[in-house]
Design an enzyme around this catalytic site. Structure first.
Site, short mmCIF file in Angstrom:
data_model
loop_
_atom_site.label_atom_id
_atom_site.label_comp_id
_atom_site.label_asym_id
_atom_site.label_seq_id
_atom_site.Cartn_x
_atom_site.Cartn_y
_atom_site.Cartn_z
N ASP A 134 0.83 -1.20 0.00
CA ASP A 134 0.00 0.00 0.00
C ASP A 134 0.87 1.26 0.00
O ASP A 134 1.88 1.34 0.69
CB ASP A 134 -0.88 -0.02 1.25
CG ASP A 134 -1.92 1.07 1.29
OD1 ASP A 134 -2.75 1.12 0.37
OD2 ASP A 134 -1.90 1.87 2.24
N GLU A 176 14.78 -15.42 -0.42
CA GLU A 176 15.17 -16.51 0.47
C GLU A 176 14.16 -17.65 0.44
O GLU A 176 14.46 -18.76 0.90
CB GLU A 176 15.27 -15.99 1.91
CG GLU A 176 16.33 -14.91 2.12
CD GLU A 176 16.22 -14.29 3.52
OE1 GLU A 176 15.48 -14.86 4.35
OE2 GLU A 176 16.87 -13.26 3.75
#
Length: 589
Positions: free
Chosen positions: A235, A303
């Site tokens: 956002d 990751e």
């Protein structure tokens, strides 16, 4: 009726003009061509009968989304929150608000989506927190200059007694962007400090220069990634970093520009960068420092397996500036608001499409198309307004009302045009039903803070957030067991209900379902694109080839001859050997 557009005989192949985008068979991460469905949780489906949508309600309707054929679901905020801005005021980023359910409910919904082959993206709100967040409560209880206040943007006021705000910025929701604290014994010589809030006064902005803020949000990312979410919609992605010194600015800032977006179409010298005036300007937006944040987040997502993605909600123009957010080491998608705000005009649409591919192809990113969301008037309503260049922040009952039939016809055509473009696409809940804005909502039931902070001058966003109709003959149209949704539904929603559209030939739902199936079968999302030479400069037609599929949209007022002998794959409305006005067709030709 005579046509002014060319007729292509069947004995001659359709000649392509300029190549706009070259497809790729190698860059195939799922988010590059995914169709993603936005769920606004409080308005999707109510599972417990309190009139507000919730996570169990979402789970109960996953089969609808699977039938529709979307690749992923994006959930607007469901975190613990006082709900002053419908959940975009987050008090706890690691918990589900009891209004929506529990973390166990979320886990069940996530598992249900994954079992149906759909990924799940969750909203992240990093620009500001709720004023009920523990950090802000600690800041209020602490002295000026304390470590607790350093996480937010507190400043002394201007004037002899600090009685004036630190600068002249205004809130996107209307009114000042600063609120002054209550006096404390340990205030400095300028009295109580002020805090910045680009949105509501209950949404204080975080200071992203503070290392603790940065650490906290990388931990929040890992919390949800460990649960198995597939990405984050970020956002106000362009607002986290403010210009040094917080300088005064005399421009106008708003959620959606209420002016017109068709100035460029009428201007023979219109910019070729696709700009429509949709970008937020000023020292509070699009500062270079945001990119360091997203490079760090990119590394966090890397990751994890599964091509997790970051999606930028960034109201930024020109498109070359927006493309900086999706460079290879930053975010993966950025909503194309320039496309969303382009008027129903063939030349303007060709400009914004070409500029979008040029900007994004330079950084190796997909273009991410969108026509509607929870912050803008639904596109079937915008396209039915008397002036389709206007971008109002909501529609009052006293405003000029849209032509519902025209808006739906154009809306279906616009969607089929969008889904024919290579890249990713977002659908807003209910648009697969052709759902219009609630344009006659009584003002006394509105809840959007933008309506109240503008003292009622803007209708706000409630009209596009009305709960969905699932069953035409049920109380509340089947939204939930109680039949009393949190916002009123217009009587017209009966004819848009899901149960009167699913399996019904010609319905908007079946159009969307067929379009997504054809899009997948034909590889449209990862295809290439070239304009069709015959219509490259047309005043009325947008026409292009994407692989073996030809997409033609007639935005004019007169029918246009179709290529003779072409096979019609899909059409937004009835066609013969001519393409009617406000209609899009997919052909094999």
């Amino acid at each position: 009726m005579a046509t002014t557009e060319p007729t292509i005989p069947t004995t001659e192949p359709l000649s392509t003009g300029a190549t706009v985008h070259v497809g790729s068979e190698t860059a195939r991460e799922w988010w590059r061509d995914a169709v993603i469905y936005q769920v606004y949780p409080r308005s999707f489906a109510d599972g417990n009968g309190d009139g507000i949508g919730d996570i169990p309600g979402i789970t109960s309707r996953l089969d609808h989304l699977q039938t529709l054929g979307v690749d992923a679901v994006w959930l607007s905020p469901f975190y613990r929150s006082p709900q002053k801005d419908a959940g975009y005021d987050v008090a706890d980023y690691r918990d589900v608000d009891p209004l929506f359910g529990t973390l166990a409910d979320f886990d069940a919904m996530l598992a249900g989506a994954h079992a149906r082959g759909m990924r799940v993206i969750v909203d992240l709100v990093p620009n500001h927190t709720s004023d009920q967040h523990v950090w802000f409560q600690q800041a209020l209880a602490s002295a000026p200059g304390s470590p607790e206040r350093a996480r937010y943007i507190f400043r002394d006021g201007r004037g002899p007694a600090g009685e004036e705000p630190p600068n002249n910025w205004h809130s996107i929701f209307g009114g000042p962007a600063w609120t002054r604290l209550e006096p404390r014994e340990d205030d400095g010589p300028l009295g109580p400090q002020w805090y910045l809030h680009l949105f509501d006064s209950t949404q204080p902005d975080l200071d992203w220069d503070h290392p603790e803020v940065r650490t906290e949000f990388t931990d929040v990312l890992r919390f949800w990634l460990d649960k198995g979410v597939d990405g984050f919609r970020v956002d106000v992605a362009h607002g986290l970093v403010k210009a040094d010194g917080l300088p005064d600015w005399h421009g106008h800032v708003s959620m959606v520009d209420g002016g017109t977006s068709d100035d460029a179409e009428d201007d023979p010298g219109a910019p070729e960068d696709g700009s429509t005036g949709a970008g937020n300007q000023g020292p509070m937006f699009d500062q270079d420092g945001v990119h360091e944040i997203y490079r760090t987040w990119h590394d966090v997502l890397a990751e994890y397996d599964g091509d997790r993605c970051l999606v930028a909600e960034a109201w930024v123009e020109p498109l070359s500036r927006l493309a900086r957010y999706v460079r290879p080491d930053e975010m993966h998608q950025a909503f194309n608001f320039s496309f969303l705000t382009t008027a129903w005009d063939a030349a303007a649409l060709r400009r914004v499409v070409a500029a979008s591919y040029q900007a994004n192809d330079e950084v190796g990113a997909p273009t991410t198309w969108v026509l509607s969301n929870h912050d803008v008037v639904r596109h079937v309503t915008r396209l039915g307004l008397p002036d389709v260049g206007v971008r109002p922040n909501g529609v009052f009952a006293t405003d000029p009302q849209p032509d519902e039939e025209l808006g739906l016809r154009r809306g279906r055509a616009a969607t089929l045009l969008m889904l024919g473009l290579p890249g990713s696409a977002y659908l807003y809940q209910g648009e697969e039903l052709g759902l219009p804005e609630h344009t006659t909502m009584p003002n006394e039931v509105r809840q959007d803070p933008a309506h109240f902070r503008t003292h009622g001058s803007e209708a706000g966003r409630d009209g596009c957030r009305v709960p969905l109709p699932w069953h035409a003959d049920a109380p509340g149209f089947g939204f939930g067991p109680a039949g009393e949704p949190w916002l009123p539904q217009p009587a017209s929603y009966a004819r848009y209900a899901a149960d009167v559209q699913e399996g019904v030939e010609g319905s908007t739902f079946e159009l969307y379902r067929a379009a997504l199936a054809t899009r997948r079968a034909e590889g449209i999302g990862h295809g290439g694109m070239a304009w069709l030479e015959a219509w490259e400069d047309s005043a009325d037609v947008v026409a292009f080839r994407n692989g073996d599929v030809v997409v033609m949209a007639n935005l004019g007022t007169a029918p246009v001859a179709l290529p003779v002998g072409a096979e019609v794959l899909l059409t937004s409305g009835p066609v013969t050997d001519e393409l009617p006005a406000d209609t899009t067709v997919w052909l094999r030709a």
